[in-house]
Design a protein around this motif. Structure first.
Motif, PDB file in Angstrom:
ATOM      1  N   GLU A 160       0.868  -1.191   0.205  1.00  0.00           N
ATOM      2  CA  GLU A 160       0.030   0.153  -0.042  1.00  0.00           C
ATOM      3  C   GLU A 160       1.023   1.242   0.123  1.00  0.00           C
ATOM      4  O   GLU A 160       2.118   1.346   0.849  1.00  0.00           O
ATOM      5  CB  GLU A 160      -0.952   0.035   1.567  1.00  0.00           C
ATOM      6  N   TYR A 168      -0.685   4.746  -0.795  1.00  0.00           N
ATOM      7  CA  TYR A 168      -1.600   5.743  -0.065  1.00  0.00           C
ATOM      8  C   TYR A 168      -2.925   5.488  -0.195  1.00  0.00           C
ATOM      9  O   TYR A 168      -3.182   4.205  -0.272  1.00  0.00           O
ATOM     10  CB  TYR A 168      -1.341   6.894  -1.010  1.00  0.00           C
ATOM     11  N   ASP A 169      -3.821   6.291   0.027  1.00  0.00           N
ATOM     12  CA  ASP A 169      -5.250   5.771   0.347  1.00  0.00           C
ATOM     13  C   ASP A 169      -5.615   4.964  -0.927  1.00  0.00           C
ATOM     14  O   ASP A 169      -6.643   4.107  -0.909  1.00  0.00           O
ATOM     15  CB  ASP A 169      -6.112   7.068   0.518  1.00  0.00           C
ATOM     16  N   ARG A 180       9.797   1.759  -2.861  1.00  0.00           N
ATOM     17  CA  ARG A 180       8.501   1.781  -2.018  1.00  0.00           C
ATOM     18  C   ARG A 180       8.776   3.041  -0.937  1.00  0.00           C
ATOM     19  O   ARG A 180       7.898   3.632  -0.765  1.00  0.00           O
ATOM     20  CB  ARG A 180       8.343   0.479  -1.444  1.00  0.00           C
ATOM     21  N   PHE A 181       9.752   3.109  -0.247  1.00  0.00           N
ATOM     22  CA  PHE A 181       9.923   4.054   0.790  1.00  0.00           C
ATOM     23  C   PHE A 181       9.914   5.358   0.135  1.00  0.00           C
ATOM     24  O   PHE A 181       9.540   6.342   0.535  1.00  0.00           O
ATOM     25  CB  PHE A 181      11.294   4.006   1.564  1.00  0.00           C
ATOM     26  N   LEU A 235       6.263   6.213  -0.671  1.00  0.00           N
ATOM     27  CA  LEU A 235       5.544   6.494   0.532  1.00  0.00           C
ATOM     28  C   LEU A 235       5.838   7.801   1.187  1.00  0.00           C
ATOM     29  O   LEU A 235       4.948   8.681   1.387  1.00  0.00           O
ATOM     30  CB  LEU A 235       5.953   5.354   1.862  1.00  0.00           C
ATOM     31  N   GLU A 236       7.140   8.317   1.222  1.00  0.00           N
ATOM     32  CA  GLU A 236       7.386   9.585   1.684  1.00  0.00           C
ATOM     33  C   GLU A 236       6.970  10.708   0.844  1.00  0.00           C
ATOM     34  O   GLU A 236       6.300  11.706   1.426  1.00  0.00           O
ATOM     35  CB  GLU A 236       9.109   9.585   1.682  1.00  0.00           C
ATOM     36  N   HIS A 267       2.925  10.846   1.371  1.00  0.00           N
ATOM     37  CA  HIS A 267       2.375  11.413   2.353  1.00  0.00           C
ATOM     38  C   HIS A 267       2.902  13.064   2.856  1.00  0.00           C
ATOM     39  O   HIS A 267       1.989  13.788   3.112  1.00  0.00           O
ATOM     40  CB  HIS A 267       2.937  10.506   3.728  1.00  0.00           C
ATOM     41  N   PHE A 316       0.121  16.085   2.951  1.00  0.00           N
ATOM     42  CA  PHE A 316       0.071  16.899   4.049  1.00  0.00           C
ATOM     43  C   PHE A 316       0.309  18.451   3.453  1.00  0.00           C
ATOM     44  O   PHE A 316      -0.753  19.195   4.104  1.00  0.00           O
ATOM     45  CB  PHE A 316       1.072  16.725   5.001  1.00  0.00           C
TER      46      PHE A 316
END
Lengths: 64, 270
Positions: free
Chosen positions: B52, B54-55, B72-73, B76-77, B80, B84
């Motif tokens: 996964e 994000y939403d 992946r990291f 993800l960073e 997010h 934000f």
């Protein structure tokens, strides 16, 4: 011989009560720039819109 | 050493050859839209390959586990921070790929003194409505393609073409979740079998050849599947539009997968 005709100098109307220069027009020195920093109220309003569960989901997604 | 242009081109060519070799043992990944979301399926050996992000974003990958984790990291960073700073609706697959990860992968591939990413990824983005889903595939050299209904990752382009042709031929539009699971698993088997054949003959299938009619035989595919999945795990994840809440990702449990897959498959699920 050449004659150059100079136009007659006329004086304009003079303001009898001259206005004092305002603080911005005064040539005193550098002024503080208008940074347009965000208002605190708006920032708080924006923070309230952030989903509080998102931090939890981030931890879950990263596997922490 | 590489200051001359033709030597640089040669070095990039060698790198391509090296990377193609690395993917030969990899497990294909299938992404397929179904009536209420997107299904991602692969067969993994220990390390998970579906994540996964994000939403409404999910990632599937093949390649080196360390490189996949790095990608992946990063995703993800990026997702997010973007969510934000702007808003969750601004976190889209297109932005993540085009302005985020694809240029990074391309740069790593072309910098011949540094190690490239040994990874191919598919980023699935769930649309607000059916038919609005997006599937983005990024190759190890940073090239990306955007599809709508199905996408695959495999060791070579001819294998990927065969898998996509099978998915398009077999999947009604849009399939139900049960149908999608069966079709995706058979497409995975088709790809895995083609990769193994190519490995055995030491020369990949020619770009012109497509799968012979026997390849479409379901019983033969299931026989190959039973041999392949011993000591491996069928990994399946969904981006489910009908799921409540903002996060739409969920991993399919083995029990649920057992109920969703065709009964004649002959594999026992715990």
């Amino acid at each position: 011989m050449t004659h150059i005709a100079m136009p007659e100098r006329r004086e304009g109307p003079v303001d009898p009560m001259p206005k004092q220069p305002g603080p911005s027009e005064e040539g005193g020195g550098p002024k503080r720039p208008d940074t347009g920093s965000p208002e605190k109220d708006n920032l708080l309003k924006r923070m309230r819109k952030v989903d509080p569960k998102q931090a939890e989901r981030y931890r879950q997604r990263t596997g922490e | 050493m590489y200051e001359e242009p033709y030597k640089w081109v040669e070095a990039v060519g060698n790198r391509r050859q090296y990377l193609d070799e690395q993917f030969k043992q990899g497990s294909p990944v299938v992404a397929l839209s179904y009536d209420s979301g997107i299904l991602l399926l692969t067969v993994s050996k220990g390390t998970p390959k579906l994540y996964e992000i994000y939403d409404r974003l999910a990632l599937g990958g093949m390649g080196h586990p360390a490189d996949l984790e790095k990608i992946r990291f990063s995703l993800l960073e990026m997702a997010h921070v973007e969510g934000f700073n702007r808003s969750p609706s601004d976190v889209t697959g297109g932005r993540m790929v085009k302005y985020g990860i694809a240029p990074v992968i391309k740069q790593a591939f072309e910098e011949i003194f540094k190690a490239p990413f040994i990874a191919k990824i598919v980023l699935a983005e769930l649309g607000q409505k059916a038919g609005k889903d997006s599937l983005l595939v990024i190759n190890y050299d940073g090239t990306f393609e955007e599809g709508a209904h199905c996408a695959v990752l495999a060791a070579s382009k001819p294998v990927e073409r065969d898998m996509v042709a099978y998915l398009k031929q077999q999947a009604p539009s849009p399939p139900s979740l049960e149908q999608a699971c069966g079709i995706a698993l058979r497409a995975w088997t088709l790809g895995d079998r083609a990769q193994r054949k190519a490995g055995e003959t030491m020369s990949g299938p020619s770009p012109e050849t497509t799968q012979e009619p026997a390849a479409m035989d379901t019983a033969a595919l299931y026989a190959h599947l039973r041999d392949s999945v011993a000591e491996k795990t069928i990994e399946c994840a969904l981006l489910d539009r009908s799921q409540s809440g903002s996060s739409k990702y969920r991993a399919v449990t083995p029990g649920e997968l057992g109920r969703l897959l065709p009964k004649d498959i002959g594999i026992a699920f715990p």
